[in-house]
Design a protein around this motif. Structure first.
Motif, PDB file in Angstrom:
ATOM      1  N   ALA A 106     -33.126 -56.820 -15.308  1.00  9.76           N
ATOM      2  CA  ALA A 106     -32.169 -55.767 -14.965  1.00  9.76           C
ATOM      3  C   ALA A 106     -30.922 -55.860 -15.841  1.00  9.76           C
ATOM      4  O   ALA A 106     -30.382 -54.847 -16.312  1.00  9.76           O
ATOM      5  CB  ALA A 106     -31.802 -55.873 -13.485  1.00  9.76           C
ATOM      6  N   GLN A 107     -30.452 -57.094 -16.019  1.00  6.73           N
ATOM      7  CA  GLN A 107     -29.276 -57.271 -16.881  1.00  6.73           C
ATOM      8  C   GLN A 107     -29.562 -56.802 -18.310  1.00  6.73           C
ATOM      9  O   GLN A 107     -28.729 -56.157 -18.951  1.00  6.73           O
ATOM     10  CB  GLN A 107     -28.866 -58.746 -16.872  1.00  6.73           C
ATOM     11  CG  GLN A 107     -28.287 -59.212 -15.539  1.00  6.73           C
ATOM     12  CD  GLN A 107     -27.977 -60.700 -15.535  1.00  6.73           C
ATOM     13  OE1 GLN A 107     -28.333 -61.408 -16.480  1.00  6.73           O
ATOM     14  NE2 GLN A 107     -27.325 -61.171 -14.475  1.00  6.73           N
ATOM     15  N   LYS A 108     -30.763 -57.128 -18.768  1.00  2.00           N
ATOM     16  CA  LYS A 108     -31.132 -56.690 -20.119  1.00  2.00           C
ATOM     17  C   LYS A 108     -31.199 -55.166 -20.199  1.00  2.00           C
ATOM     18  O   LYS A 108     -30.727 -54.546 -21.164  1.00  2.00           O
ATOM     19  CB  LYS A 108     -32.474 -57.298 -20.510  1.00  2.00           C
ATOM     20  CG  LYS A 108     -32.913 -56.947 -21.919  1.00  2.00           C
ATOM     21  CD  LYS A 108     -34.228 -57.618 -22.259  1.00  2.00           C
ATOM     22  CE  LYS A 108     -34.660 -57.254 -23.674  1.00  2.00           C
ATOM     23  NZ  LYS A 108     -35.956 -57.888 -24.024  1.00  2.00           N
ATOM     24  N   GLY A 109     -31.793 -54.540 -19.123  1.00  2.00           N
ATOM     25  CA  GLY A 109     -31.865 -53.080 -19.109  1.00  2.00           C
ATOM     26  C   GLY A 109     -30.485 -52.445 -19.075  1.00  2.00           C
ATOM     27  O   GLY A 109     -30.237 -51.416 -19.711  1.00  2.00           O
ATOM     28  N   GLN A 110     -29.558 -53.068 -18.274  1.00  3.10           N
ATOM     29  CA  GLN A 110     -28.198 -52.543 -18.191  1.00  3.10           C
ATOM     30  C   GLN A 110     -27.499 -52.617 -19.551  1.00  3.10           C
ATOM     31  O   GLN A 110     -26.804 -51.682 -19.962  1.00  3.10           O
ATOM     32  CB  GLN A 110     -27.404 -53.342 -17.140  1.00  3.10           C
ATOM     33  CG  GLN A 110     -25.991 -52.815 -16.905  1.00  3.10           C
ATOM     34  CD  GLN A 110     -25.993 -51.413 -16.337  1.00  3.10           C
ATOM     35  OE1 GLN A 110     -26.838 -51.074 -15.498  1.00  3.10           O
ATOM     36  NE2 GLN A 110     -25.062 -50.575 -16.802  1.00  3.10           N
ATOM     37  N   ARG A 111     -27.695 -53.757 -20.219  1.00  4.50           N
ATOM     38  CA  ARG A 111     -27.086 -53.886 -21.545  1.00  4.50           C
ATOM     39  C   ARG A 111     -27.635 -52.831 -22.509  1.00  4.50           C
ATOM     40  O   ARG A 111     -26.890 -52.230 -23.287  1.00  4.50           O
ATOM     41  CB  ARG A 111     -27.353 -55.290 -22.108  1.00  4.50           C
ATOM     42  CG  ARG A 111     -26.521 -56.379 -21.453  1.00  4.50           C
ATOM     43  CD  ARG A 111     -26.541 -57.643 -22.304  1.00  4.50           C
ATOM     44  NE  ARG A 111     -27.893 -58.143 -22.504  1.00  4.50           N
ATOM     45  CZ  ARG A 111     -28.500 -59.000 -21.678  1.00  4.50           C
ATOM     46  NH1 ARG A 111     -27.873 -59.440 -20.589  1.00  4.50           N
ATOM     47  NH2 ARG A 111     -29.718 -59.422 -21.932  1.00  4.50           N
TER      48      ARG A 111
ATOM     49  N   LYS B 284     -23.480 -45.644 -28.011  1.00  2.00           N
ATOM     50  CA  LYS B 284     -23.955 -45.014 -29.248  1.00  2.00           C
ATOM     51  C   LYS B 284     -23.925 -43.492 -29.137  1.00  2.00           C
ATOM     52  O   LYS B 284     -23.539 -42.778 -30.069  1.00  2.00           O
ATOM     53  CB  LYS B 284     -25.375 -45.482 -29.562  1.00  2.00           C
ATOM     54  CG  LYS B 284     -25.915 -44.962 -30.889  1.00  2.00           C
ATOM     55  CD  LYS B 284     -27.285 -45.525 -31.163  1.00  2.00           C
ATOM     56  CE  LYS B 284     -27.785 -45.061 -32.530  1.00  2.00           C
ATOM     57  NZ  LYS B 284     -27.820 -43.602 -32.658  1.00  2.00           N
ATOM     58  N   ALA B 285     -24.335 -42.959 -27.936  1.00  4.05           N
ATOM     59  CA  ALA B 285     -24.327 -41.509 -27.736  1.00  4.05           C
ATOM     60  C   ALA B 285     -22.907 -40.960 -27.819  1.00  4.05           C
ATOM     61  O   ALA B 285     -22.657 -39.902 -28.417  1.00  4.05           O
ATOM     62  CB  ALA B 285     -24.959 -41.170 -26.386  1.00  4.05           C
ATOM     63  N   LYS B 286     -21.940 -41.684 -27.187  1.00  2.00           N
ATOM     64  CA  LYS B 286     -20.550 -41.237 -27.252  1.00  2.00           C
ATOM     65  C   LYS B 286     -20.034 -41.256 -28.695  1.00  2.00           C
ATOM     66  O   LYS B 286     -19.315 -40.345 -29.119  1.00  2.00           O
ATOM     67  CB  LYS B 286     -19.680 -42.131 -26.367  1.00  2.00           C
ATOM     68  CG  LYS B 286     -19.907 -41.921 -24.873  1.00  2.00           C
ATOM     69  CD  LYS B 286     -18.990 -42.817 -24.059  1.00  2.00           C
ATOM     70  CE  LYS B 286     -19.184 -42.578 -22.551  1.00  2.00           C
ATOM     71  NZ  LYS B 286     -18.300 -43.458 -21.740  1.00  2.00           N
ATOM     72  N   ALA B 287     -20.397 -42.309 -29.420  1.00  2.00           N
ATOM     73  CA  ALA B 287     -19.951 -42.395 -30.815  1.00  2.00           C
ATOM     74  C   ALA B 287     -20.534 -41.255 -31.645  1.00  2.00           C
ATOM     75  O   ALA B 287     -19.836 -40.628 -32.455  1.00  2.00           O
ATOM     76  CB  ALA B 287     -20.364 -43.750 -31.405  1.00  2.00           C
ATOM     77  N   ASP B 288     -21.846 -40.969 -31.418  1.00  2.00           N
ATOM     78  CA  ASP B 288     -22.477 -39.865 -32.153  1.00  2.00           C
ATOM     79  C   ASP B 288     -21.822 -38.540 -31.801  1.00  2.00           C
ATOM     80  O   ASP B 288     -21.592 -37.686 -32.678  1.00  2.00           O
ATOM     81  CB  ASP B 288     -23.977 -39.822 -31.849  1.00  2.00           C
ATOM     82  CG  ASP B 288     -24.703 -41.049 -32.384  1.00  2.00           C
ATOM     83  OD1 ASP B 288     -24.139 -41.723 -33.276  1.00  2.00           O
ATOM     84  OD2 ASP B 288     -25.824 -41.329 -31.912  1.00  2.00           O
ATOM     85  N   LYS B 289     -21.523 -38.334 -30.491  1.00  2.00           N
ATOM     86  CA  LYS B 289     -20.900 -37.084 -30.062  1.00  2.00           C
ATOM     87  C   LYS B 289     -19.503 -36.944 -30.660  1.00  2.00           C
ATOM     88  O   LYS B 289     -19.103 -35.854 -31.106  1.00  2.00           O
ATOM     89  CB  LYS B 289     -20.819 -37.059 -28.529  1.00  2.00           C
ATOM     90  CG  LYS B 289     -20.488 -35.680 -27.968  1.00  2.00           C
ATOM     91  CD  LYS B 289     -21.605 -34.693 -28.254  1.00  2.00           C
ATOM     92  CE  LYS B 289     -21.330 -33.341 -27.607  1.00  2.00           C
ATOM     93  NZ  LYS B 289     -22.394 -32.366 -27.923  1.00  2.00           N
ATOM     94  N   SER B 290     -18.764 -38.046 -30.692  1.00  2.00           N
ATOM     95  CA  SER B 290     -17.417 -38.009 -31.274  1.00  2.00           C
ATOM     96  C   SER B 290     -17.489 -37.659 -32.759  1.00  2.00           C
ATOM     97  O   SER B 290     -16.702 -36.850 -33.265  1.00  2.00           O
ATOM     98  CB  SER B 290     -16.737 -39.367 -31.080  1.00  2.00           C
ATOM     99  OG  SER B 290     -16.578 -39.663 -29.703  1.00  2.00           O
TER     100      SER B 290
ATOM    101  N   GLU C 246     -25.422 -49.925 -24.245  1.00  2.00           N
ATOM    102  CA  GLU C 246     -25.416 -49.759 -25.705  1.00  2.00           C
ATOM    103  C   GLU C 246     -25.816 -48.338 -26.092  1.00  2.00           C
ATOM    104  O   GLU C 246     -25.234 -47.740 -27.006  1.00  2.00           O
ATOM    105  CB  GLU C 246     -26.367 -50.775 -26.343  1.00  2.00           C
ATOM    106  CG  GLU C 246     -25.880 -52.218 -26.223  1.00  2.00           C
ATOM    107  CD  GLU C 246     -26.920 -53.207 -26.727  1.00  2.00           C
ATOM    108  OE1 GLU C 246     -28.027 -52.747 -27.096  1.00  2.00           O
ATOM    109  OE2 GLU C 246     -26.636 -54.425 -26.747  1.00  2.00           O
ATOM    110  N   ALA C 247     -26.828 -47.774 -25.377  1.00  2.00           N
ATOM    111  CA  ALA C 247     -27.254 -46.401 -25.668  1.00  2.00           C
ATOM    112  C   ALA C 247     -26.143 -45.409 -25.366  1.00  2.00           C
ATOM    113  O   ALA C 247     -25.914 -44.443 -26.112  1.00  2.00           O
ATOM    114  CB  ALA C 247     -28.506 -46.071 -24.857  1.00  2.00           C
ATOM    115  N   GLU C 248     -25.415 -45.637 -24.227  1.00  2.00           N
ATOM    116  CA  GLU C 248     -24.318 -44.733 -23.867  1.00  2.00           C
ATOM    117  C   GLU C 248     -23.193 -44.787 -24.902  1.00  2.00           C
ATOM    118  O   GLU C 248     -22.649 -43.760 -25.317  1.00  2.00           O
ATOM    119  CB  GLU C 248     -23.779 -45.109 -22.487  1.00  2.00           C
ATOM    120  CG  GLU C 248     -22.671 -44.171 -22.003  1.00  2.00           C
ATOM    121  CD  GLU C 248     -22.159 -44.562 -20.629  1.00  2.00           C
ATOM    122  OE1 GLU C 248     -21.272 -43.867 -20.118  1.00  2.00           O
ATOM    123  OE2 GLU C 248     -22.664 -45.562 -20.077  1.00  2.00           O
TER     124      GLU C 248
END
Length: 408
Positions: A173-178, A186-192, A182-184
């Motif tokens: 679960a911790q690995k999935g959360q990380r 990256k998505a915010k950075a791409d959107k910015s 990381e995906a979130e």
């Protein structure tokens, strides 16, 4: 009778024999000396060659001994030395190459545990034996490393089994959360980055529109200026054209109110030529032109009607010239006939009109100077152009202004 005594020999004969004997002795001594010298020189050369041969043999033996020392020492290191080699090496130990070769090999192999034993004239251990031992040690180390890796894997498996399924799920679960975080990010950075690119594109479009508007305003101002300049030029041309038309109209009135300068005496309409009653005495010359009108006729306006035009081609006599018909207003109903009168208001048969042309002449409003064309037309009607300004060459042409020259 007692025998007669021989007279004694002359003194000169006994001296000759002595001289001959002396010469023979000298020559013999010289011959023996030369022979002795030659034998001595050959003996000396032979001794020198013998010494060179001994030196060469000694050097060859020295080189052979050096090679022998190197061979035996290398054999000792490799473990292939024989008893015969050991006996030879004992005799060669005093050779200079012995210490040099042995020292180089000791420095080379001491780091791997191989040393030279001077008592046995062998390396301890031999190179091949040391290599086999190193291979065995390497194999042993590889086996120990594999055993350690297997033990580590077993320990890891045992650890996972001990922490249980719950702990493993927690870690997952911790690995999935990380991964989600990381995906979130990256998505915010791409959107910015996308928004920044859009803002940059909008700013570029605004700047381009501003530059375009500025360019259009500049072009509009330039166009208005050009239109105003063209309109001014058109107005000036219209004024000049109006003035020229007025001058032509005044000349037309002068033409039909002027007295005739001569008349046509004969006409050849088939060939388009005629003859007039003025010539060299009247200052007529080729290319002089005249308008033609019927005698004693007038139109509705009270002026003579123009029938056509002629141009002088040949001056035949004092009062006779040949002309060509260059224009006929109505060749069918009103052709040029003998007796028709000729007019040229700019030509005076009593004298030649002399003029000077100054200024910019532009007949068609194209901006180019038409002074040469004006000069040719004036000369055709009999006027003499004393001087005019050639604007192309920027110089004054003609024979020069006189006291009777008029200005145009």
């Amino acid at each position: 009778m007692p025998p007669r005594r021989q007279p004694p020999a002359p003194q000169g004969e006994s001296k000759t024999g002595l001289v001959v004997a002396l010469i023979f002795f000298i020559l013999t001594s010289l011959a023996f000396g030369v022979v002795a010298y030659l034998f001595y020189d050959e003996s000396k050369q032979a001794a020198s060659k013998e010494k060179e041969a001994r030196d060469a043999a000694a050097n060859a033996k020295k080189d052979a001994d050096e090679q022998q020392v190197a061979r035996i020492i290398y054999a000792g290191y490799l473990g292939t030395i024989t008893e015969k080699d050991i006996s030879l090496l004992v005799n060669l130990q005093k050779h200079a190459n012995y210490d040099t070769t042995l020292g180089a090999l000791n420095d080379k192999y001491k780091n791997v545990g191989i040393n030279w034993d001077p008592n046995t004239s062998r390396s301890t251990p031999a190179c091949d034996e040391r290599i086999r031992k190193l291979v065995e040690e390497n194999t042993s180390y590889a086996q120990k490393l594999k055993a350690a890796e297997d033990a580590a894997k077993a320990a890891a498996t045992d650890y996972v089994s001990k922490i249980g399924v719950e702990e493993a799920g927690k870690l997952a679960a911790q690995k999935g959360q990380r991964t989600a975080n990381e995906a979130e990010v990256k998505a915010k950075a791409d959107k910015s980055a996308e928004l920044l690119a859009a803002f940059k594109a909008i700013e570029d479009v605004r700047e381009e529109l501003a530059n375009l508007k500025k360019t259009m305003d500049t072009k509009d101002i330039d166009a208005r200026k050009q239109i105003a300049a063209l309109q001014k030029t058109i107005d000036e041309k219209d004024t000049k054209l109006k003035k020229i038309l007025e001058e032509l109209e005044s000349k037309r009135e002068a033409l039909f109110s002027d007295k005739p300068h001569g008349r046509i005496v004969r006409v050849d309409n088939h060939n388009g030529i005629a003859w007039i009653n003025i010539g060299s005495a009247d200052f007529v010359r080729p290319q002089l032109t005249f308008s033609v009108s019927a005698p004693n006729t007038a139109g509705i306006s009270g002026r003579r009607d123009r029938k056509g035009a002629i141009e002088v081609t040949r001056v035949l006599e004092e009062h006779l010239s040949q002309v060509k018909i260059v224009d006929v207003t109505n060749a069918t109903q009103d052709p040029i006939l003998a007796g028709d009168q000729i007019f040229n208001p700019a030509w005076d048969p009593s004298r030649q009109i002399r003029v000077a042309v100054a200024g910019h002449i532009d007949f068609n409003g194209d901006g180019f100077d038409d002074t040469p064309e004006l000069v040719r037309n004036l000369q055709k009607i009999g006027m003499v152009v004393d001087s005019w300004l050639d604007l192309k060459e920027i110089k004054v042409e003609g024979t020069g202004i006189t006291g009777v020259t008029e200005y145009l």
